[in-house]
Scaffold this motif. Structure first.
Motif, PDB file in Angstrom:
ATOM      1  N   GLY A  30       0.963  -1.215  -0.233  1.00 46.19           N
ATOM      2  CA  GLY A  30      -0.013   0.092   0.074  1.00 46.19           C
ATOM      3  C   GLY A  30       0.860   1.300   0.188  1.00 46.19           C
ATOM      4  N   LEU A  31       1.627   1.447   0.980  1.00 43.79           N
ATOM      5  CA  LEU A  31       2.192   2.764   1.314  1.00 43.79           C
ATOM      6  C   LEU A  31       3.848   2.397   1.449  1.00 43.79           C
ATOM      7  CD1 LEU A  31      -0.096   4.694   3.590  1.00 43.79           C
ATOM      8  CD2 LEU A  31       0.175   5.021   1.111  1.00 43.79           C
ATOM      9  N   PRO A  32       4.623   3.372   1.440  1.00 42.97           N
ATOM     10  CA  PRO A  32       6.212   3.104   1.528  1.00 42.97           C
ATOM     11  C   PRO A  32       6.246   2.941   3.339  1.00 42.97           C
ATOM     12  CG  PRO A  32       5.940   4.890   0.359  1.00 42.97           C
ATOM     13  CD  PRO A  32       4.604   4.696   0.539  1.00 42.97           C
ATOM     14  N   LYS A  33       7.219   2.266   3.784  1.00 41.40           N
ATOM     15  CA  LYS A  33       7.325   2.235   5.010  1.00 41.40           C
ATOM     16  C   LYS A  33       7.601   3.366   5.842  1.00 41.40           C
ATOM     17  CE  LYS A  33      10.735  -0.586   6.476  1.00 41.40           C
ATOM     18  NZ  LYS A  33      12.157  -1.373   6.415  1.00 41.40           N
ATOM     19  N   PHE A  34       7.978   4.375   5.649  1.00 45.15           N
ATOM     20  CA  PHE A  34       8.049   5.639   6.313  1.00 45.15           C
ATOM     21  C   PHE A  34       6.652   6.128   6.452  1.00 45.15           C
ATOM     22  CE2 PHE A  34       8.420  10.532   6.371  1.00 45.15           C
ATOM     23  CZ  PHE A  34       9.399  10.493   7.598  1.00 45.15           C
ATOM     24  N   ALA A  35       5.608   6.042   5.493  1.00 47.54           N
ATOM     25  CA  ALA A  35       4.474   6.443   5.552  1.00 47.54           C
ATOM     26  C   ALA A  35       3.556   5.730   6.611  1.00 47.54           C
ATOM     27  CB  ALA A  35       3.628   6.402   4.349  1.00 47.54           C
ATOM     28  N   TRP A  36       3.601   4.374   6.692  1.00 42.42           N
ATOM     29  CA  TRP A  36       3.105   3.654   7.579  1.00 42.42           C
ATOM     30  C   TRP A  36       3.692   3.870   9.026  1.00 42.42           C
ATOM     31  CZ3 TRP A  36      -1.226   1.170   6.993  1.00 42.42           C
ATOM     32  CH2 TRP A  36      -1.417   0.731   5.737  1.00 42.42           C
ATOM     33  N   ILE A  37       5.012   4.185   9.204  1.00 45.09           N
ATOM     34  CA  ILE A  37       5.439   4.597  10.657  1.00 45.09           C
ATOM     35  C   ILE A  37       4.877   6.098  10.927  1.00 45.09           C
ATOM     36  CG2 ILE A  37       7.486   5.654  11.842  1.00 45.09           C
ATOM     37  CD1 ILE A  37       9.117   3.560   9.864  1.00 45.09           C
ATOM     38  N   LEU A  38       4.540   6.896  10.008  1.00 43.88           N
ATOM     39  CA  LEU A  38       3.987   8.406  10.554  1.00 43.88           C
ATOM     40  C   LEU A  38       2.408   7.977  10.895  1.00 43.88           C
ATOM     41  CD1 LEU A  38       5.435  10.508   7.792  1.00 43.88           C
ATOM     42  CD2 LEU A  38       5.937  10.312  10.113  1.00 43.88           C
ATOM     43  N   LEU A  43      -1.890   8.275  14.405  1.00 42.01           N
ATOM     44  CA  LEU A  43      -2.885   7.625  14.930  1.00 42.01           C
ATOM     45  C   LEU A  43      -2.707   6.383  15.430  1.00 42.01           C
ATOM     46  CD1 LEU A  43      -4.890   8.525  11.690  1.00 42.01           C
ATOM     47  CD2 LEU A  43      -5.134   9.535  13.642  1.00 42.01           C
ATOM     48  N   PRO A  44      -2.105   6.326  16.663  1.00 39.02           N
ATOM     49  CA  PRO A  44      -1.567   5.011  17.355  1.00 39.02           C
ATOM     50  C   PRO A  44      -2.352   3.991  17.225  1.00 39.02           C
ATOM     51  CG  PRO A  44      -1.380   6.797  18.728  1.00 39.02           C
ATOM     52  CD  PRO A  44      -2.399   7.195  17.602  1.00 39.02           C
ATOM     53  N   LEU A  45      -3.623   3.761  17.605  1.00 40.53           N
ATOM     54  CA  LEU A  45      -4.533   2.671  17.631  1.00 40.53           C
ATOM     55  C   LEU A  45      -5.189   2.265  16.352  1.00 40.53           C
ATOM     56  CD1 LEU A  45      -5.866   0.579  19.607  1.00 40.53           C
ATOM     57  CD2 LEU A  45      -7.719   1.958  19.879  1.00 40.53           C
ATOM     58  N   VAL A  46      -5.668   3.304  15.763  1.00 42.85           N
ATOM     59  CA  VAL A  46      -6.083   3.005  14.235  1.00 42.85           C
ATOM     60  C   VAL A  46      -5.055   2.926  13.125  1.00 42.85           C
ATOM     61  CG1 VAL A  46      -7.557   3.951  12.396  1.00 42.85           C
ATOM     62  CG2 VAL A  46      -8.168   4.354  14.734  1.00 42.85           C
ATOM     63  N   GLY A  47      -3.938   3.420  13.387  1.00 43.55           N
ATOM     64  CA  GLY A  47      -2.961   3.112  12.414  1.00 43.55           C
ATOM     65  C   GLY A  47      -2.385   1.854  12.671  1.00 43.55           C
ATOM     66  N   SER A  48      -2.185   1.350  13.743  1.00 41.66           N
ATOM     67  CA  SER A  48      -1.607  -0.257  14.101  1.00 41.66           C
ATOM     68  C   SER A  48      -2.433  -1.006  13.613  1.00 41.66           C
ATOM     69  CB  SER A  48      -1.405  -0.262  15.642  1.00 41.66           C
ATOM     70  OG  SER A  48      -0.504   0.690  16.210  1.00 41.66           O
ATOM     71  N   ILE A  49      -3.722  -1.025  13.782  1.00 39.02           N
ATOM     72  CA  ILE A  49      -4.836  -2.067  13.470  1.00 39.02           C
ATOM     73  C   ILE A  49      -4.860  -1.944  11.992  1.00 39.02           C
ATOM     74  CG2 ILE A  49      -7.160  -2.594  13.232  1.00 39.02           C
ATOM     75  CD1 ILE A  49      -7.350  -1.396  16.239  1.00 39.02           C
ATOM     76  N   VAL A  54      -4.085  -4.211   6.637  1.00 36.46           N
ATOM     77  CA  VAL A  54      -3.867  -3.751   5.228  1.00 36.46           C
ATOM     78  C   VAL A  54      -2.266  -3.843   4.885  1.00 36.46           C
ATOM     79  CG1 VAL A  54      -4.223  -1.916   3.545  1.00 36.46           C
ATOM     80  CG2 VAL A  54      -5.991  -2.475   5.238  1.00 36.46           C
ATOM     81  N   GLY A  55      -1.446  -3.186   5.572  1.00 36.67           N
ATOM     82  CA  GLY A  55       0.035  -2.868   5.199  1.00 36.67           C
ATOM     83  C   GLY A  55       0.800  -4.177   5.206  1.00 36.67           C
ATOM     84  N   HIS A  56       0.669  -4.893   6.348  1.00 37.59           N
ATOM     85  CA  HIS A  56       1.593  -5.911   6.554  1.00 37.59           C
ATOM     86  C   HIS A  56       1.139  -6.910   5.369  1.00 37.59           C
ATOM     87  CE1 HIS A  56       2.900  -9.820   8.203  1.00 37.59           C
ATOM     88  NE2 HIS A  56       3.426  -8.897   9.231  1.00 37.59           N
ATOM     89  N   ASP A  57       2.270  -7.568   4.764  1.00 39.59           N
ATOM     90  CA  ASP A  57       1.975  -8.363   3.627  1.00 39.59           C
ATOM     91  C   ASP A  57       1.958  -9.887   4.216  1.00 39.59           C
ATOM     92  OD1 ASP A  57       1.572  -9.877   1.370  1.00 39.59           O
ATOM     93  OD2 ASP A  57       3.394  -9.166   0.410  1.00 39.59           O
ATOM     94  N   TRP A  58       1.146 -10.570   4.573  1.00 38.16           N
ATOM     95  CA  TRP A  58       1.327 -11.901   5.278  1.00 38.16           C
ATOM     96  C   TRP A  58       1.604 -12.889   4.306  1.00 38.16           C
ATOM     97  CZ3 TRP A  58       0.794 -11.620  10.303  1.00 38.16           C
ATOM     98  CH2 TRP A  58       0.348 -10.522  10.839  1.00 38.16           C
TER      99      TRP A  58
END
Length: 132
Positions: A30-38, A43-49, A54-58
């Protein structure tokens, strides 16, 4: 109760950030790593979920589903044992041969001891072993 939920959110954030940082670029969707970190920081809770959903490629990892997978060895990089010996010398091979020779000598020693003990027991000279 709110302290427990706040602590769970912090733990989830830490796990998400560690997971993002340790993943390779090919394992992030979805996004670059830096964008996921930001996103996770702002947005700690929502961003982590969202990261884990979505972001983690299982599917990017090799999965073994509980089956044994032989660990990778440095020798596996070579086409043959000769190529591995040329690169690393005979040190490991001769070490293994020496260990096998020592084990064979030890087996021979204990077999001779067992034969001697059985011969003494048959002649009535020695004390019988508890197992016989």
């Amino acid at each position: 109760m709110s302290v427990l939920l706040y602590g769970a959110g912090i733990v989830l954030l830490v796990f998400a950030l560690i997971d993002i940082v340790t993943r390779g670029e090919d394992q992030v969707r979805g996004l670059p790593k830096f964008a996921w970190i930001l996103i996770c920081i702002f947005l700690p809770l929502v961003g982590s979920i969202v990261w884990f959903a979505v972001g983690h490629d299982w599917s990017a990892n090799d999965r073994n589903h509980g089956r044994y997978i032989e660990p990778n060895r440095h020798e596996d990089r070579y086409a043959s044992l000769g190529h591995a010996r040329a690169a690393h010398g005979d040190k490991r091979v001769t070490g293994t041969e020496q260990e096998l020779a020592e084990l064979e000598r030890e087996i021979e020693y204990w077999e001779a001891q067992a034969r001697l003990r059985r011969a003494k027991e048959a002649a009535g000279e020695g004390e019988p072993t508890p197992g016989s």
